[in-house]
Design an enzyme around this catalytic site. Structure first.
Site, PDB file in Angstrom:
ATOM      1  CG  ASN A 285      -2.344  -0.392   0.808  1.00  0.00           C
ATOM      2  OD1 ASN A 285      -3.051   0.367   0.158  1.00  0.00           O
ATOM      3  ND2 ASN A 285      -2.734  -1.603   1.163  1.00  0.00           N
ATOM      4  CG  ASN A 309      -7.807  -7.713  -1.134  1.00  0.00           C
ATOM      5  OD1 ASN A 309      -8.501  -8.661  -1.528  1.00  0.00           O
ATOM      6  ND2 ASN A 309      -6.727  -7.333  -1.775  1.00  0.00           N
ATOM      7  CB  CYS A 370      -8.149  -2.414   6.942  1.00  0.00           C
ATOM      8  SG  CYS A 370      -9.738  -1.597   6.751  1.00  0.00           S
ATOM      9  CB  SER A 371      -6.685   0.045   2.867  1.00  0.00           C
ATOM     10  OG  SER A 371      -5.853  -1.083   2.719  1.00  0.00           O
ATOM     11  CG  ASP A 372      -9.823   3.346   1.850  1.00  0.00           C
ATOM     12  OD1 ASP A 372      -8.978   4.263   1.945  1.00  0.00           O
ATOM     13  OD2 ASP A 372     -10.049   2.741   0.791  1.00  0.00           O
ATOM     14  N   GLY A 373     -10.403   1.702   6.287  1.00  0.00           N
ATOM     15  CA  GLY A 373     -11.079   1.647   7.575  1.00  0.00           C
ATOM     16  C   GLY A 373     -12.577   1.541   7.484  1.00  0.00           C
ATOM     17  NE  ARG A 376      -8.938  -5.546   4.803  1.00  0.00           N
ATOM     18  CZ  ARG A 376      -7.904  -5.586   3.955  1.00  0.00           C
ATOM     19  NH1 ARG A 376      -7.079  -6.621   3.978  1.00  0.00           N
ATOM     20  NH2 ARG A 376      -7.696  -4.620   3.102  1.00  0.00           N
ATOM     21  NE  ARG A 416     -16.433  -2.897   0.217  1.00  0.00           N
ATOM     22  CZ  ARG A 416     -15.748  -2.038  -0.551  1.00  0.00           C
ATOM     23  NH1 ARG A 416     -16.062  -1.876  -1.826  1.00  0.00           N
ATOM     24  NH2 ARG A 416     -14.732  -1.363  -0.046  1.00  0.00           N
TER      25      ARG A 416
END
Lengths: 607, 548
Positions: A285, A309, A370-373, A376, A416
């Protein structure tokens, strides 16, 4: 005479059939389908449903602006389908006008809820054209400039589900604000972070300008904010997105200081940061400007939780669907199940949440990202909170948990799930929320008395995750929801649930407020949720509502009847009993003054 | 007593016991002829562990300070070395529990280990604990067991017309593994039975084991016919079977071997009922795993369950590779076929494999549970087990000599009875209201069958039991389970009798690992048990109120 009378009679018969007969047959078939207020019939048609379990079934299909309804017309097989159009992810034409073979011309419908539907039509006069177009239009209204059904529905409920979650009240329940944590309205017009809610809890010592500086260093400005605080030890769960470290390894003093404020708030030596991703993904990332907290964050330790992911989860669910629908893998069921890795992912999510909960209950504050929160991170914080806080294990508390950690904190439901969107192959689709509900189900299996709600609630939530009947799961975040006036123009799923609470209650619920639930996240103790993933297969024993639960509810009903009778008896006997109540013997007094309702509450304590 | 020669060290102080689900405790260890007794030294909250030595399947010992061991024989500091060293004995039990003893002193440790190894697998039945178990509150029963073939027959009035009780085997000379009295067609006399018995392996001629009241059809069981390579036939056997289906057009035979296995059996003197001599019988072959293969399946399963390593990625594959669940599936679906023949199709069925003492009993028992509501109460179920397993001559002594941990060479061990318990558990899980007993009863039986205070599961046949005086000199487990407090504990408070057959779903998705048994010593299963207990108590509580 007799020669003449025959044709008259025949004429009469055919007339009867042509007119009254057909229409009454039609009425008989689909006019009794009960529609929702605001639901409108669009079209109906004779069609053949290619049922994977009982073969081709003739019948009639009705399309409304909300659902696809099919009922067989054959007397010997009764098949009905009642599918909300929202559950459809893809509609395709199958075969062409010239294709050979029986039932080779028709429609292929892929659903989001683990099933596919296949219909066959007569191969003449473009018979499927209009139904295809109607389906395509109403299943994907947003792609056609039409409103989602939630905006057309006119349902009325006794309860208003939109009032279930009030952020300030929920913070107050947790004991906030206090001298370490304050409530900030910095995001009241979504200009700090457009995917966060308006009300945030942040360290007392942080200033508003600090928050802005931190926002600059966090992906999509999703700054670390408090989700939950432990009443006794004051340890907190804080959620955020990844820091924008990038390839050059940028540092941000404000971010570092801000995290240290979180640590200071309950006076521990170390702050634990849980990065939900696998280590390699976090490193990767950096190439796109993200990354993770390095050694420059003193007094902090970083732990990777190895959760894959959204793309990996999507593929895993696809594989799972392949082995359960339409045909269930028989000969190597367990190894096939293993090769989908679905349970392994569930295990990793659960064990991540267990680590979070364990850290917090031992008095250490944690930061989760996580990445964008929003995927996950939401899974981890909400599951950890479910383990730590028994309030979230009640029927209403669970609704609050979903409203808070998923809806208000911007899990991208629209992206999603793809509500009303024809782009079925969109790379943003992923069953993250389904996976969360699966984890909750695993917990309810391991602790059958710890949850006030039952499996039926979980199934209902997942059904309406797709249905578009309620506004609850629509759109990606609060700011967009405000724009679309979701709260004023649609009905909440919780209105439905809270107006008919009985259906969703677990009769075996035994509240235990202080208890932390640690499920076992070992493959040995996880099960495939057959009642959800394989529910369309009539050959698998349906245990939609466990017979034990059913029988117990019957017993409870009998008890209520008994108590009512007792009350009536006592009422009719009141003169004698009041007389007895005055008698000096303590024994008689206590027994005669205990009214049925008192007995009731007394008896309820063991529950 | 002879046991004393196996006990060199009877008492050891300062032993540490480690057992699942509990913190280690320090205390005194004591070995007797049948038990290992451990009591910790806490005055206030003293704990005792009493373990039947018979329950121990395998022991592993490791002695620390092995270098000191080489100096064992040097005179100097002999005792010092001995006292400075220590050893560990790991005991793996037949109920799948693993215990560990840390014993100070190498010699003591070796002595204890030796005693455990010897006393846990004594061969002589009459030396086993049930012959010494004498609880003060109980006197030995006047009548052993719940019923006898005679009593069973006398209660079944509907049998009187066409069936009789034959005592041809009263001295066990016709069939050594049958009880003295069996139910056979009325038209067949004892001489015919004797001749038919000679044509069946081990003399197990076809006898009635179940009468379906709804349509008068029956389940018979036997061993394989002894055709041999030159296709012998036996008129009497044919007559006997003919009499079973009299007045009906045909009967079915369910052979629990594959067609090929059945054909091969002719080479060793066995075989199957050929179409030409048994023209009105239709044969199905439903191959079922038995013997060694079944035992190995259990060993693999228990190994997978006990794998403590963190690498659990392959759990489902390991579970599948053990094949245990496919044996469960196979047994249930074969039983389903049997029920289909009797209940749906309305025909009588003969069940056998080769010896007729394992798989035949398994599926006839399951079929009766599926069909007959009378078998689904606590009493009914225990009665069924008594008839179909104890009296019918399942060789418990041979099959349950060892369980999954043993290092001993496999002989005739095979967990057929455990497989039955697992299948019944699957039924119980799928029909939680239809069975009158609880999971706890199944767990208790699955444990007792390997090591018990009671004589019920001793010996291989009724004949052996009589010869050793089991019925006079031991207590009966089934009777004990039916005493009021026990009976309450083992009954299902949600039980609602249904007259319908309970058809189990046998899809692999519908079958589950019996965690209550195979993972019973893990924390998680303990939690679940507690929760189940809680639910049970709630139900009992409300049930009482609702019915008052």
């Amino acid at each position: 005479r007799s020669q003449i009378s025959v044709p008259v009679f025949m004429f009469f018969l055919s007339f009867y059939y042509c007119d009254n007969g057909l229409s009454s047959l039609k009425m008989e078939l689909l006019s009794d389908v009960s529609l929702l207020p605001g639901e409108e019939r669009i079209t109906d048609k004779d069609i053949i449903y290619i049922c994977p379990f009982s073969g081709a079934v003739k019948g009639k299909v009705l399309i409304t602006n909300y659902r696809l309804y099919f009922r067989s017309s054959d007397a010997d097989v009764t098949v009905t389908l009642d599918v909300p159009l929202g559950a459809i992810s893809r509609v395709e034409k199958m075969g062409g006008a010239s294709s050979r073979g029986e039932n080779s011309y028709g429609l292929d419908i892929t659903c989001k809820d683990m099933r596919n539907l296949r219909f066959a039509l007569k191969q003449e006069g473009h018979s499927r054209r209009d139904i295809f177009e109607v389906l395509f239009r109403y299943a994907f209204p947003l792609s056609h400039g039409l409103p989602l059904f939630a905006y057309l529905g006119q349902e009325k409920y006794a309860e208003n589900g939109w009032t279930i979650y009030k952020p300030i009240e929920e913070f107050r329940r947790q004991g906030l604000p206090n001298n370490k944590w304050r409530i900030s309205f910095i995001n009241k017009s979504y200009d700090l972070c457009d995917t966060y809610p308006t009300v945030l809890a942040v360290p007392y010592k942080s200033k508003e300008e600090d928050l802005r500086k931190v926002a600059a260093f966090r992906s999509r400005a999703r700054i670390p904010v408090l989700s939950w605080i432990h009443r006794e030890n004051q340890a907190v769960i804080v959620r955020c997105s990844q820091p924008l470290v990038g390839m050059s390894g940028k540092r941000n003093k404000d971010d570092e200081r801000y995290l240290d404020l979180i640590r200071e708030a309950n006076d521990t030596t170390k702050l634990t940061i849980y990065d939900a991703r696998p280590n390699v993904n976090a490193v990767a990332n950096k190439a796109t400007g993200g990354g993770y907290e390095g050694d420059e964050y003193q007094n902090a330790e970083l732990i990777f939780l190895d959760i894959q992911n959204i793309h990996v989860m999507r593929e895993s669910q696809k594989k799972l669907k392949d082995i359960v629908y339409p045909n269930v893998e028989e000969s190597h069921w367990l190894s096939s199940l293993e090769s989908t890795h679905w349970l392994e992912h569930v295990k990793l999510v659960l064990s991540g949440a267990i680590q979070v909960a364990d850290k917090v209950s031992s008095g250490n504050s944690v930061v989760v990202h996580c990445s964008d929160g929003w995927d996950r991170t939401a899974q981890l914080t909400s599951l950890a909170m479910l383990m730590l806080d028994s309030h979230y294990r009640t029927l209403r508390g669970f609704q609050v948990l979903i409203e808070k950690e998923w809806i208000s904190f911007g899990h991208k439901f629209a992206s999603r799930i793809g509500h009303g969107d024809k782009n079925h192959a969109d790379q943003d689709r992923s069953p993250i929320f389904v996976q969360f509900i699966d984890c909750v189900w695993q917990m309810t299996k391991q602790f059958p008395t710890a949850f006030e709600f039952n499996e039926h609630l979980l199934l209902t939530i997942l059904d309406h995750l797709y249905s578009c009947r309620f506004g609850t799961f629509l759109y990606n975040c609060e700011s967009v929801r405000d724009q679309h006036e979701v709260r004023s123009k649609t009905v909440s799923l919780w209105s439905l649930v809270n107006s008919k609470v009985d259906m969703y209650l677990n009769p075996f619920y035994t509240p235990e407020s202080g208890r932390v639930l640690y499920p076992v996240a070992s493959m040995r103790h996880l099960e495939l949720w057959v009642a959800y993933y394989i529910r369309w297969n009539p050959r698998i024993r349906q245990q939609q509502q466990s017979p034990v639960e059913q029988r117990y509810k019957e017993l409870l009903a009998l008890r209520d009847e008994y108590l009512k009778k007792l009350e009536q008896l006592q009422l009719s006997d009141s003169s004698t009993s009041s007389h007895l109540a005055n008698s000096p013997t303590p024994n008689t007094t206590s027994s005669s003054t205990s009214t049925p309702s008192q007995q009731y509450t007394h008896l309820q304590t063991p529950l | 007593m002879e046991f004393a020669e196996h006990i060199k060290t009877a008492n050891v102080e300062d032993v540490v016991l480690r057992q699942p689900l509990q913190p280690p405790s320090r205390g005194t260890l004591c070995i007797t002829g049948h038990h290992l007794l451990f009591s910790d030294r806490e005055e206030s909250d003293s704990r005792q562990v009493l373990l039947l030595l018979r329950n121990i399947d395998a022991t592993e010992k490791s002695v620390e300070n092995l270098t000191g061991y080489s100096g064992f024989f040097s005179n100097a500091s002999h005792s010092e070395r001995m006292s400075g060293s220590s050893g560990t004995i790991t005991m793996k039990c037949k109920d799948l529990r693993v215990l560990q003893l840390d014993i100070p002193g190498m010699e003591q440790c070796l002595n204890i280990a030796h005693s455990i190894e010897t006393l846990s697998c004594l061969d002589c039945v009459s030396e086993m604990y049930p012959f010494f178990y004498r609880p003060v509150e109980l006197s030995l029963p006047e009548q052993w067991g719940l019923s006898s073939p005679e009593m069973h027959y006398s209660q079944m009035k509907e049998l009187y017309e066409k069936w009789r009780l034959s005592t041809v085997n009263r001295d066990y000379s016709v069939c050594s593994s049958y009880p003295p009295a069996v139910i056979v067609p009325k038209s067949i006399d004892d001489d015919t039975l004797k001749k038919a018995a000679k044509f069946r392996q081990g003399g197990r001629f076809p006898v009635l084991c179940y009468y379906h009241k709804k349509n008068g059809m029956v389940i018979m069981r036997s061993s394989q016919p002894l055709l041999g390579a030159n296709r012998k036939r036996c008129k009497e056997d044919e007559l006997l079977l003919q009499a079973v289906i009299e007045g009906s057009d045909k009967g079915y035979i369910i052979d629990t071997r594959s067609r090929q296995q059945a054909q091969q059996a002719r080479m060793t003197g066995g075989g199957f009922e050929s179409k030409s001599f048994y023209s009105r019988w239709k044969r199905f072959h439903r191959p079922m795993e038995r013997g060694k293969a079944l035992q190995e399946s259990l060993i693999k399963l228990v190994e997978a369950c006990g794998d403590e390593s963190n690498n659990m990625d392959r759990w489902l594959s390991k579970l599948e590779n053990s094949k245990w669940l496919s044996h469960v599936q196979n047994a249930l679906s074969t039983a389903g076929l049997l029920v289909e023949c009797v209940e749906r199709d309305g025909h009588s069925v003969l069940v056998h494999g080769s010896e007729g003492t394992d798989c035949s009993l398994l599926i006839s028992t399951l079929a009766q549970l599926i069909m007959d509501p009378c078998c689904r109460t606590v009493e009914g179920f225990l009665g069924l087990l008594e008839r179909e397993w104890i009296q019918a001559g399942h060789p418990f002594q041979q099959r349950c000599a060892h369980s999954a941990y043993s290092h001993a060479r496999l002989q005739q061990e095979s967990p057929v009875f455990l497989l039955l318990m697992d299948c019944v558990w699957q039924l119980w899980r799928q029909f939680p209201l239809a069975l009158g007993f609880s999971e706890a009863l199944l767990l208790r039986l699955a444990t007792e069958v390997y090591a018990s205070d009671y004589g019920t599961f001793l010996c291989n046949s009724d004949q052996e039991r009589c010869a050793l005086g089991v019925k006079e000199r031991t207590h009966c487990l089934f009777q004990a389970l039916l005493r009021p407090t026990q009976r309450d504990y083992y009954s299902n408070p949600l039980y609602e009798r249904t007259e319908l057959a309970i058809w189990p779903s046998v899809h692999p998705q519908s079958l589950q690992l019996w965690k209550g048994y195979f993972l019973r010593w893990t924390q998680q299963v303990r939690h679940l048990e507690e929760a189940q207990e809680e639910i049970r108590n709630m139900v009992i509580e409300w049930g009482k109120l609702a019915c008052s």
